[in-house]
Design an enzyme around this catalytic site. Structure first.
Site, short mmCIF file in Angstrom:
data_model
loop_
_atom_site.label_atom_id
_atom_site.label_comp_id
_atom_site.label_asym_id
_atom_site.label_seq_id
_atom_site.Cartn_x
_atom_site.Cartn_y
_atom_site.Cartn_z
N TYR A 25 0.84 -1.20 0.00
CA TYR A 25 0.00 0.00 0.00
C TYR A 25 0.87 1.25 0.00
O TYR A 25 0.60 2.22 -0.72
CB TYR A 25 -0.93 0.00 1.22
CG TYR A 25 -1.72 1.28 1.37
CD1 TYR A 25 -2.87 1.50 0.61
CD2 TYR A 25 -1.32 2.27 2.26
CE1 TYR A 25 -3.60 2.67 0.74
CE2 TYR A 25 -2.05 3.45 2.39
CZ TYR A 25 -3.18 3.64 1.63
OH TYR A 25 -3.88 4.80 1.75
N SER A 107 -3.79 12.38 8.09
CA SER A 107 -4.75 12.11 7.03
C SER A 107 -6.15 11.88 7.60
O SER A 107 -6.31 11.33 8.69
CB SER A 107 -4.32 10.85 6.25
OG SER A 107 -5.33 10.43 5.36
N GLN A 128 -5.21 16.93 7.25
CA GLN A 128 -5.57 16.83 5.83
C GLN A 128 -7.03 16.42 5.69
O GLN A 128 -7.47 15.48 6.34
CB GLN A 128 -4.66 15.82 5.11
CG GLN A 128 -5.05 15.53 3.67
CD GLN A 128 -6.03 14.36 3.56
OE1 GLN A 128 -6.06 13.48 4.41
NE2 GLN A 128 -6.84 14.37 2.51
N TYR A 130 -10.31 15.25 3.34
CA TYR A 130 -11.01 14.79 2.15
C TYR A 130 -12.46 15.27 2.25
O TYR A 130 -13.06 15.19 3.32
CB TYR A 130 -11.01 13.26 2.04
CG TYR A 130 -9.71 12.66 1.59
CD1 TYR A 130 -9.10 13.08 0.41
CD2 TYR A 130 -9.09 11.65 2.33
CE1 TYR A 130 -7.91 12.52 -0.01
CE2 TYR A 130 -7.91 11.08 1.92
CZ TYR A 130 -7.32 11.53 0.74
OH TYR A 130 -6.13 10.98 0.32
N THR A 156 -7.06 18.18 0.19
CA THR A 156 -6.64 17.40 -0.97
C THR A 156 -7.65 17.52 -2.08
O THR A 156 -8.84 17.28 -1.89
CB THR A 156 -6.44 15.92 -0.58
OG1 THR A 156 -5.35 15.83 0.35
CG2 THR A 156 -6.11 15.08 -1.80
N LYS A 252 -3.66 20.84 -1.76
CA LYS A 252 -2.76 19.77 -2.20
C LYS A 252 -3.31 19.08 -3.44
O LYS A 252 -4.48 18.70 -3.49
CB LYS A 252 -2.58 18.73 -1.08
CG LYS A 252 -1.65 17.58 -1.40
CD LYS A 252 -1.48 16.68 -0.18
CE LYS A 252 -0.50 15.56 -0.44
NZ LYS A 252 -1.06 14.51 -1.32
N HIS A 276 -0.28 12.98 -6.00
CA HIS A 276 -0.71 11.97 -5.04
C HIS A 276 0.25 10.78 -5.02
O HIS A 276 -0.16 9.62 -4.89
CB HIS A 276 -2.13 11.49 -5.34
CG HIS A 276 -2.94 11.18 -4.12
ND1 HIS A 276 -3.84 12.08 -3.56
CD2 HIS A 276 -2.99 10.09 -3.32
CE1 HIS A 276 -4.41 11.54 -2.49
NE2 HIS A 276 -3.89 10.32 -2.32
N ARG A 279 -0.34 7.89 -7.40
CA ARG A 279 -1.40 6.94 -7.03
C ARG A 279 -2.76 7.29 -7.64
O ARG A 279 -3.74 6.59 -7.38
CB ARG A 279 -1.51 6.87 -5.51
CG ARG A 279 -0.28 6.28 -4.87
CD ARG A 279 -0.25 6.47 -3.37
NE ARG A 279 -1.34 5.79 -2.67
CZ ARG A 279 -1.39 4.48 -2.44
NH1 ARG A 279 -0.42 3.69 -2.90
NH2 ARG A 279 -2.38 3.95 -1.77
#
Length: 377
Positions: A25, A107, A128, A130, A156, A252, A276, A279
């Protein structure tokens, strides 16, 4: 651990100690992984200019990132499932970063929660975000980060939909891991990892379980996360996020000059040139290849940082020379964490600091704040 001299040495140690599904990962990209490889390879194409007979005393790597004093222009990137590289991974990494004098970015998809990290740190860390379809949950995340004293919000932009990462799909990645024969074997061959994980209660997504609506166990969590990333996210959303947050905002995922110019209207305090870690969009340019173009486009109007492919202090030095006011490391600190917990993260930071310091001196500079394109050959 033996003689650890490079980030590659830490990577080898981590591979021996972390179950394959979690090591993969951290160490994989989307589709063919061409952008993941380019992130590293393109640094090697940049050459430094050696200078001699200059004063190399009283050197300093200290500078600022987004108004915060840092011991060197490096922050720890937000990385998902960090607590699966090592038990309580986010907490250990945050403590190492704080002691080193660099920012740690937690995250949204962490194993340890915002509150967990706040409980073991004495200085503000970064969070961070999302953006999910469940706006109440997003607002709650922002409020929790504020309550924890986080000093910057890193939004992000490049994960509205998830890139296809073949290794994760083949490994059947999950947190906590599934108990199939394959997964049991992977864990059984990593006994120290298993012992450490057995001692902690943190084995799932700490920011989500118990906080998001109708998410109280793993079966509902996996489907919730797959459904919740918001493909409608737009520049307009940055406005209400900034207003709700009210503090330093870093964007980001900028990899194009046009997007960089659009970011100027948001009032963000900094932008991060990032793909990223290779990714998301495989086949995109490397971060370091796009950095000088974006600096030339907007660097006089907004603070430009970069993320992706850094594996040494020389890589940081090259990014700074090309205009980055700060850089981020993800995989290097994850390798350190997997190899040796908190001490491994410190070792990764020490490796990068030493390489950057020596290389800067041999390029004829004493202060990182004086480094510019003149050190490039």
């Amino acid at each position: 651990m033996g003689k650890i001299l490079t980030i590659a040495d830490l990577k080898q140690q981590a591979q021996r100690r972390v179950p394959k599904m979690f090591f993969d990962y951290a160490d994989s990209g989307a589709w063919t992984e061409s952008t993941y490889r380019a992130n590293e390879d393109d640094f090697a194409k940049i050459k430094l200019r050696q200078r001699v007979l200059v004063d190399m005393t009283d050197r300093s790597l200290a500078t600022e990132m987004a108004g915060q004093k840092v011991s060197m222009p490096v922050a720890l990137s937000p990385t998902g499932l960090t607590g699966m590289q090592h038990a309580d991974g986010e907490m250990l990494a945050a403590k190492a970063a704080e002691e080193f004098g660099v920012p740690f970015t937690l995250s949204t998809m962490s194993i340890c929660s915002i509150e967990d990290v706040a409980s073991v740190t004495s200085k503000p860390f970064w969070f961070q975000l999302y953006v999910m379809k469940d706006r109440d949950f997003v607002n709650n995340l922002i409020d929790r980060a504020k309550a924890a004293g986080c000093s910057a919000l890193v939004l992000t932009l490049d994960l509205q939909i998830l890139g296809q990462r073949h290794k994760d799909l083949r490994n059947g990645l999950s947190a906590p891991p599934k108990f199939t024969p394959k997964h049991i074997w992977q864990m059984a061959t990593r006994p120290q990892w298993c012992l450490d994980m057995a001692r902690t209660k943190r084995r799932s997504f700490g920011n989500i379980v118990g906080h998001a609506k109708n998410v109280s166990d793993l079966s509902s969590l996996s489907s919730w996360t797959a459904e919740q990333f918001d493909p409608r996210l737009s520049w307009k959303d940055v406005e209400w996020i900034k207003e709700r947050w009210g503090g330093k905002l870093i964007l980001k995922g900028i990899l194009d000059e046009e997007d960089a110019r659009a970011s100027l209207d948001t009032g963000a305090d900094a932008i991060i040139v990032s793909n990223h870690g290779g990714r998301q969009l495989d086949g995109a340019h490397s971060s370091i290849a796009m950095l000088p173009k974006i600096v030339d486009a907007v660097g006089d109007k907004v603070e430009v940082h970069m993320d992706g492919g850094i594996r040494s202090g020389q890589d940081v030095l090259k990014a700074v020379a090309l205009g980055a006011k700060g850089t981020y490391i993800g995989r290097p600190f994850l390798y350190g964490l997997g190899a040796d917990g908190k001490q491994g993260v410190t070792t990764a930071l020490e490796i990068i600091r030493k390489e950057m310091d020596i290389s800067m001196a041999l390029c004829g500079k004493r202060l990182i704040t004086d480094v510019d394109r003149s050190i490039l050959a």
